[in-house]
Scaffold this motif. Structure first.
Motif, PDB file in Angstrom:
ATOM      1  N   ASN A 248       0.816  -1.215   0.000  1.00 23.40           N
ATOM      2  CA  ASN A 248       0.000   0.000   0.000  1.00 23.40           C
ATOM      3  C   ASN A 248       0.853   1.271   0.000  1.00 23.40           C
ATOM      4  OD1 ASN A 248      -2.620  -1.293   0.232  1.00 23.40           O
ATOM      5  ND2 ASN A 248      -2.006  -1.839   2.319  1.00 23.40           N
ATOM      6  N   GLY A 249       2.106   1.141   0.330  1.00 23.63           N
ATOM      7  CA  GLY A 249       2.997   2.290   0.377  1.00 23.63           C
ATOM      8  C   GLY A 249       4.308   1.895   1.026  1.00 23.63           C
ATOM      9  N   ASN A 250       5.197   2.859   1.165  1.00 22.10           N
ATOM     10  CA  ASN A 250       6.474   2.594   1.831  1.00 22.10           C
ATOM     11  C   ASN A 250       6.664   3.464   3.075  1.00 22.10           C
ATOM     12  OD1 ASN A 250       6.955   5.101   0.740  1.00 22.10           O
ATOM     13  ND2 ASN A 250       8.610   4.454  -0.626  1.00 22.10           N
ATOM     14  N   ALA A 251       5.601   4.199   3.459  1.00 29.51           N
ATOM     15  CA  ALA A 251       5.673   5.052   4.648  1.00 29.51           C
ATOM     16  C   ALA A 251       4.307   5.103   5.322  1.00 29.51           C
ATOM     17  CB  ALA A 251       6.133   6.456   4.274  1.00 29.51           C
ATOM     18  N   ILE A 252       4.329   5.129   6.650  1.00 33.97           N
ATOM     19  CA  ILE A 252       3.099   5.234   7.441  1.00 33.97           C
ATOM     20  C   ILE A 252       3.267   6.371   8.441  1.00 33.97           C
ATOM     21  CG2 ILE A 252       1.465   4.061   8.954  1.00 33.97           C
ATOM     22  CD1 ILE A 252       2.533   1.421   8.034  1.00 33.97           C
ATOM     23  N   GLN A 253       2.245   7.189   8.534  1.00 32.78           N
ATOM     24  CA  GLN A 253       2.254   8.274   9.513  1.00 32.78           C
ATOM     25  C   GLN A 253       1.189   7.992  10.570  1.00 32.78           C
ATOM     26  OE1 GLN A 253       1.004  12.731   8.933  1.00 32.78           O
ATOM     27  NE2 GLN A 253       3.148  12.533   8.298  1.00 32.78           N
ATOM     28  N   TYR A 254       1.605   8.049  11.843  1.00 33.56           N
ATOM     29  CA  TYR A 254       0.716   7.786  12.972  1.00 33.56           C
ATOM     30  C   TYR A 254       0.523   9.050  13.795  1.00 33.56           C
ATOM     31  CZ  TYR A 254       1.727   2.771  12.282  1.00 33.56           C
ATOM     32  OH  TYR A 254       1.863   1.503  11.770  1.00 33.56           O
ATOM     33  N   LYS A 261      -4.505   5.567  24.123  1.00 34.82           N
ATOM     34  CA  LYS A 261      -3.066   5.371  24.338  1.00 34.82           C
ATOM     35  C   LYS A 261      -2.455   4.497  23.239  1.00 34.82           C
ATOM     36  CE  LYS A 261      -3.722   4.197  28.739  1.00 34.82           C
ATOM     37  NZ  LYS A 261      -3.486   3.892  30.176  1.00 34.82           N
ATOM     38  N   LYS A 262      -3.021   4.616  22.053  1.00 40.53           N
ATOM     39  CA  LYS A 262      -2.509   3.927  20.873  1.00 40.53           C
ATOM     40  C   LYS A 262      -2.139   4.967  19.819  1.00 40.53           C
ATOM     41  CE  LYS A 262      -3.526  -0.339  22.289  1.00 40.53           C
ATOM     42  NZ  LYS A 262      -2.506  -1.398  22.489  1.00 40.53           N
ATOM     43  N   PHE A 263      -1.504   4.483  18.760  1.00 37.85           N
ATOM     44  CA  PHE A 263      -1.138   5.350  17.648  1.00 37.85           C
ATOM     45  C   PHE A 263      -2.009   4.988  16.451  1.00 37.85           C
ATOM     46  CE2 PHE A 263       2.467   5.440  20.448  1.00 37.85           C
ATOM     47  CZ  PHE A 263       2.930   6.746  20.369  1.00 37.85           C
ATOM     48  N   ASP A 264      -2.867   5.927  16.066  1.00 40.39           N
ATOM     49  CA  ASP A 264      -3.782   5.699  14.953  1.00 40.39           C
ATOM     50  C   ASP A 264      -3.114   6.081  13.638  1.00 40.39           C
ATOM     51  OD1 ASP A 264      -5.696   4.986  16.822  1.00 40.39           O
ATOM     52  OD2 ASP A 264      -6.550   7.016  16.926  1.00 40.39           O
ATOM     53  N   ILE A 265      -3.416   5.298  12.611  1.00 45.17           N
ATOM     54  CA  ILE A 265      -2.848   5.582  11.288  1.00 45.17           C
ATOM     55  C   ILE A 265      -3.522   6.812  10.695  1.00 45.17           C
ATOM     56  CG2 ILE A 265      -2.566   4.729   8.934  1.00 45.17           C
ATOM     57  CD1 ILE A 265      -2.486   1.903  10.105  1.00 45.17           C
ATOM     58  N   GLU A 266      -2.720   7.774  10.306  1.00 44.42           N
ATOM     59  CA  GLU A 266      -3.235   8.948   9.607  1.00 44.42           C
ATOM     60  C   GLU A 266      -3.208   8.738   8.105  1.00 44.42           C
ATOM     61  OE1 GLU A 266      -1.339  12.659  10.682  1.00 44.42           O
ATOM     62  OE2 GLU A 266      -3.074  13.125  11.920  1.00 44.42           O
ATOM     63  N   LYS A 267      -2.119   8.174   7.615  1.00 40.16           N
ATOM     64  CA  LYS A 267      -2.039   7.910   6.177  1.00 40.16           C
ATOM     65  C   LYS A 267      -0.930   6.912   5.882  1.00 40.16           C
ATOM     66  CE  LYS A 267       0.976  11.848   4.968  1.00 40.16           C
ATOM     67  NZ  LYS A 267       1.154  12.985   4.046  1.00 40.16           N
ATOM     68  N   ILE A 268      -1.135   6.172   4.798  1.00 37.79           N
ATOM     69  CA  ILE A 268      -0.111   5.299   4.229  1.00 37.79           C
ATOM     70  C   ILE A 268       0.144   5.818   2.821  1.00 37.79           C
ATOM     71  CG2 ILE A 268       0.513   2.949   3.584  1.00 37.79           C
ATOM     72  CD1 ILE A 268      -1.583   1.951   5.578  1.00 37.79           C
ATOM     73  N   TYR A 269       1.377   6.029   2.475  1.00 34.14           N
ATOM     74  CA  TYR A 269       1.636   6.632   1.167  1.00 34.14           C
ATOM     75  C   TYR A 269       3.002   6.196   0.646  1.00 34.14           C
ATOM     76  CZ  TYR A 269       4.618  10.077   3.592  1.00 34.14           C
ATOM     77  OH  TYR A 269       5.595  10.687   4.328  1.00 34.14           O
ATOM     78  N   TRP A 270       3.216   6.512  -0.619  1.00 33.90           N
ATOM     79  CA  TRP A 270       4.505   6.241  -1.246  1.00 33.90           C
ATOM     80  C   TRP A 270       5.372   7.491  -1.145  1.00 33.90           C
ATOM     81  CZ3 TRP A 270       6.129   1.558  -2.433  1.00 33.90           C
ATOM     82  CH2 TRP A 270       5.177   0.554  -2.641  1.00 33.90           C
ATOM     83  N   LYS A 271       6.418   7.371  -0.385  1.00 29.23           N
ATOM     84  CA  LYS A 271       7.334   8.493  -0.210  1.00 29.23           C
ATOM     85  C   LYS A 271       8.431   8.395  -1.262  1.00 29.23           C
ATOM     86  CE  LYS A 271       9.604  11.007   3.533  1.00 29.23           C
ATOM     87  NZ  LYS A 271       9.858  11.016   4.994  1.00 29.23           N
ATOM     88  N   PRO A 272       8.695   9.479  -1.985  1.00 34.66           N
ATOM     89  CA  PRO A 272       9.733   9.422  -3.030  1.00 34.66           C
ATOM     90  C   PRO A 272      11.079   8.982  -2.453  1.00 34.66           C
ATOM     91  CG  PRO A 272       8.468  11.454  -3.199  1.00 34.66           C
ATOM     92  CD  PRO A 272       8.065  10.810  -1.907  1.00 34.66           C
ATOM     93  N   LYS A 273      11.747   8.101  -3.183  1.00 32.53           N
ATOM     94  CA  LYS A 273      13.049   7.588  -2.754  1.00 32.53           C
ATOM     95  C   LYS A 273      14.066   7.801  -3.858  1.00 32.53           C
ATOM     96  CE  LYS A 273      11.693   5.683   1.169  1.00 32.53           C
ATOM     97  NZ  LYS A 273      12.246   6.037   2.485  1.00 32.53           N
ATOM     98  N   GLN A 274      15.294   8.034  -3.449  1.00 34.96           N
ATOM     99  CA  GLN A 274      16.396   8.113  -4.397  1.00 34.96           C
ATOM    100  C   GLN A 274      17.304   6.920  -4.181  1.00 34.96           C
ATOM    101  OE1 GLN A 274      18.370  11.873  -3.938  1.00 34.96           O
ATOM    102  NE2 GLN A 274      16.772  13.014  -5.018  1.00 34.96           N
ATOM    103  N   ARG A 275      17.596   6.226  -5.252  1.00 37.57           N
ATOM    104  CA  ARG A 275      18.462   5.053  -5.140  1.00 37.57           C
ATOM    105  C   ARG A 275      19.873   5.488  -4.772  1.00 37.57           C
ATOM    106  NH1 ARG A 275      16.447   0.318  -6.600  1.00 37.57           N
ATOM    107  NH2 ARG A 275      14.480   0.260  -7.742  1.00 37.57           N
ATOM    108  N   GLU A 276      20.469   4.775  -3.826  1.00 36.69           N
ATOM    109  CA  GLU A 276      21.813   5.115  -3.359  1.00 36.69           C
ATOM    110  C   GLU A 276      22.877   4.459  -4.226  1.00 36.69           C
ATOM    111  OE1 GLU A 276      21.872   3.993   0.723  1.00 36.69           O
ATOM    112  OE2 GLU A 276      20.538   5.612   1.338  1.00 36.69           O
TER     113      GLU A 276
END
Length: 276
Positions: A248-254, A261-276
């Motif tokens: 679904n993506g490569n990054a999750i924001q909580y 007292k839990k961390f709810d998911i705000e969004k799952i998305y594809w964060k741009p990556k640069q190949r090393e």
């Protein structure tokens, strides 16, 4: 005899006149030299000449928490940071998995801050403070960084997450503190909704077992820079072009939920990556 006497008197008058002229010049020189040598000494601290005064203490850089480093002293306002300081004392030894910060050393550090609103770098031998704020702090250690992050719940308890980041790996510890008593969560990542499973698509359009297996060994980075949020992202090679059919993506924001007292998911998305 009169002629000789007159000549003698005339000669003596000329000699006396010369001596008087010489002594007059000598006295004038002595007076001038004496006047030049008479210098009024200015009292220490007098700035009447308009010369700018220099500060007696050189001030260092100020971090985001408003703490100032002065030479080998690091300033921390004890009152403003007492909650975080108290919690660092409560942590068990295994919260410092890659280095050693013994309870007695932490107590010495704590008492120094309590007494002076600063501590000496020599007090923390194997670490160097990177930032110190009311709800988060980070210390540079030998080959990485150790951080502590606080999340306050509505029932008066506090969720504490420590991150021991050494090399490419992270060791996370999760605790709950209430009334100065600490409880450890053995399955702390469950508070983050099992993020590896969350990244997987439930109905992928291709066979994804191998790519799912990669998630178990994949290196993830944790961003605790926002007080009520955590962001987890994968390493550089997990990109949408190669994994978009399975994940679904490569990054999750909580975002922290103070009621549960839990961390709810705000969004799952594809964060741009640069190949090393």
């Amino acid at each position: 005899m009169k002629i000789f006497s007159a000549k003698y008197d005339s000669k003596m008058q000329r000699i006396s006149g010369r001596h008087l002229g010489f002594f007059s010049i000598l006295l004038a020189l002595i007076f001038i030299l004496g006047a030049c040598g008479h210098v009024t000494t200015r009292k220490t601290g007098d700035n009447s000449a308009g010369i700018p005064k220099k500060d007696s203490v050189k001030t260092g850089a100020i971090d985001r928490g408003g703490n100032t480093a002065i030479k080998d002293k690091v300033s921390i306002n004890f009152t403003q940071h007492k909650t975080l300081l108290d919690l660092i004392l409560l942590l068990p030894d295994d919260a410092f998995s890659s280095w050693e910060w013994k309870p007695e050393d932490r107590l010495k550090w704590y008492n120094e801050i309590k007494a002076n609103n600063f501590y000496s770098d020599a007090t923390t031998k194997f670490s160097k403070q990177k930032y110190f704020e009311p709800d988060r702090a980070g210390f540079m250690i030998v080959d990485g960084i150790w951080s502590i992050n606080l999340y306050h719940a509505t029932d008066g308890s506090t969720i504490v997450i420590t991150d021991d980041h050494v090399g490419d790996g992270h060791t996370l510890n999760f605790y709950e503190v209430r009334s100065n008593k600490l409880k450890e969560y053995k399955e702390g990542e469950s508070m983050l909704s099992g993020f590896r499973e969350t990244l997987k698509k439930t109905d992928p359009v291709e066979h994804c077992s191998e790519k799912f297996d990669e998630l178990e060994d994949l290196i993830f980075e944790y961003d605790f820079s926002k007080n009520d949020k955590i962001e987890i992202e994968s390493s550089w090679y997990l990109v949408q072009e190669s994994y978009g059919n399975c994940l679904n993506g490569n990054a999750i924001q909580y975002r922290f939920n103070p009621q549960t007292k839990k961390f709810d998911i705000e969004k799952i998305y594809w964060k741009p990556k640069q190949r090393e």
